[in-house]
Design a protein around this motif. Structure first.
Motif, mmCIF file in Angstrom:
data_model
loop_
_atom_site.group_PDB
_atom_site.id
_atom_site.type_symbol
_atom_site.label_atom_id
_atom_site.label_comp_id
_atom_site.label_asym_id
_atom_site.label_seq_id
_atom_site.Cartn_x
_atom_site.Cartn_y
_atom_site.Cartn_z
ATOM 1 N N HIS A 31 60.494 51.655 52.388
ATOM 2 C CA HIS A 31 61.417 52.550 53.100
ATOM 3 C C HIS A 31 62.857 52.358 52.617
ATOM 4 O O HIS A 31 63.574 53.337 52.391
ATOM 5 N N ILE A 87 59.333 58.880 50.745
ATOM 6 C CA ILE A 87 58.402 57.757 50.705
ATOM 7 C C ILE A 87 57.130 58.138 49.948
ATOM 8 O O ILE A 87 56.553 57.337 49.220
ATOM 9 N N ALA A 115 63.131 53.997 49.246
ATOM 10 C CA ALA A 115 63.185 55.458 49.333
ATOM 11 C C ALA A 115 64.597 55.904 49.711
ATOM 12 O O ALA A 115 65.137 56.851 49.118
#
Length: 195
Positions: free
Chosen positions: A23, A33, A26
């Motif tokens: 996460h 994701i 990303a």
């Protein structure tokens, strides 16, 4: 994929390995994701790919050093030899703050062996009378000085990594100078005895 690896490098350099998650990657890479999982199965796959990217550059540096003309290795001072050997690696490490975190203690044996072979070649050029066994010992010791000092410096005092990068070449140059001086003294003694 490079954007993801670049984001991982930034996270490792700024926040440490613990901050790296799929996460956080990303967000840092400004990617979804799902895009991350398209390229990498998990966090470890990202870190392994980033580590391999660094090691590939290290291999390229070693290959470039192997292309150095023999005459240069022979005419350099001991200090210049060590600077020529280490400067490209040190420059890369300085430019990539995540390198030591990711690679420390994880250099494949064959990569270290390639660097030792380069040192061995240099020693054989500079000290042709040196036995193969002694040259191998000295090459292994020079490698151990560089790799070991960086490992210890990173593990014990990571905030002083710059000091280690500055001082390792000095220590290695002193060692090489001492080897060369002692062999020259041995040669002079043999010549004196032969008269």
């Amino acid at each position: 994929m490079d954007a993801i690896l670049d984001a991982a490098a930034e996270l490792v350099a700024v926040e440490g390995l613990a901050a790296v998650s799929m996460h956080s990657l990303a967000r840092r890479a400004r990617s979804s994701i799902g895009s991350l999982y398209h390229f990498f199965a998990d966090r470890e796959a990202v870190l392994n790919a980033l580590r391999e990217r660094h090691l590939l550059v290290m291999r390229q540096i070693t290959q470039q050093l192997a292309q150095t003309p023999d005459a240069l290795w022979q005419q350099y001072t001991a200090e210049a030899v060590i600077l020529h050997l280490l400067s490209p690696y040190i420059a890369y490490i300085r430019a990539h703050a995540d390198f030591l975190v990711l690679v420390n203690g994880r250099v494949p044996r064959e990569d270290g062996a390639d660097f030792v072979r380069t040192i061995l070649h240099v020693l054989q050029l500079r000290l042709p009378a040196l036995s193969s066994e002694r040259a191998a010992d000295y090459a292994a010791m020079l490698h151990a000085m560089a790799a070991g000092a960086m490992h210890v410096g990173f593990e014990i005092e990571p905030a002083r990594a710059e000091v280690y990068m500055r001082e390792i070449p000095r220590a290695m140059a002193a060692y090489l100078s001492q080897i060369e001086a002692s062999l020259q003294a041995d040669d002079a003694g043999i010549q004196e005895d032969g008269k």
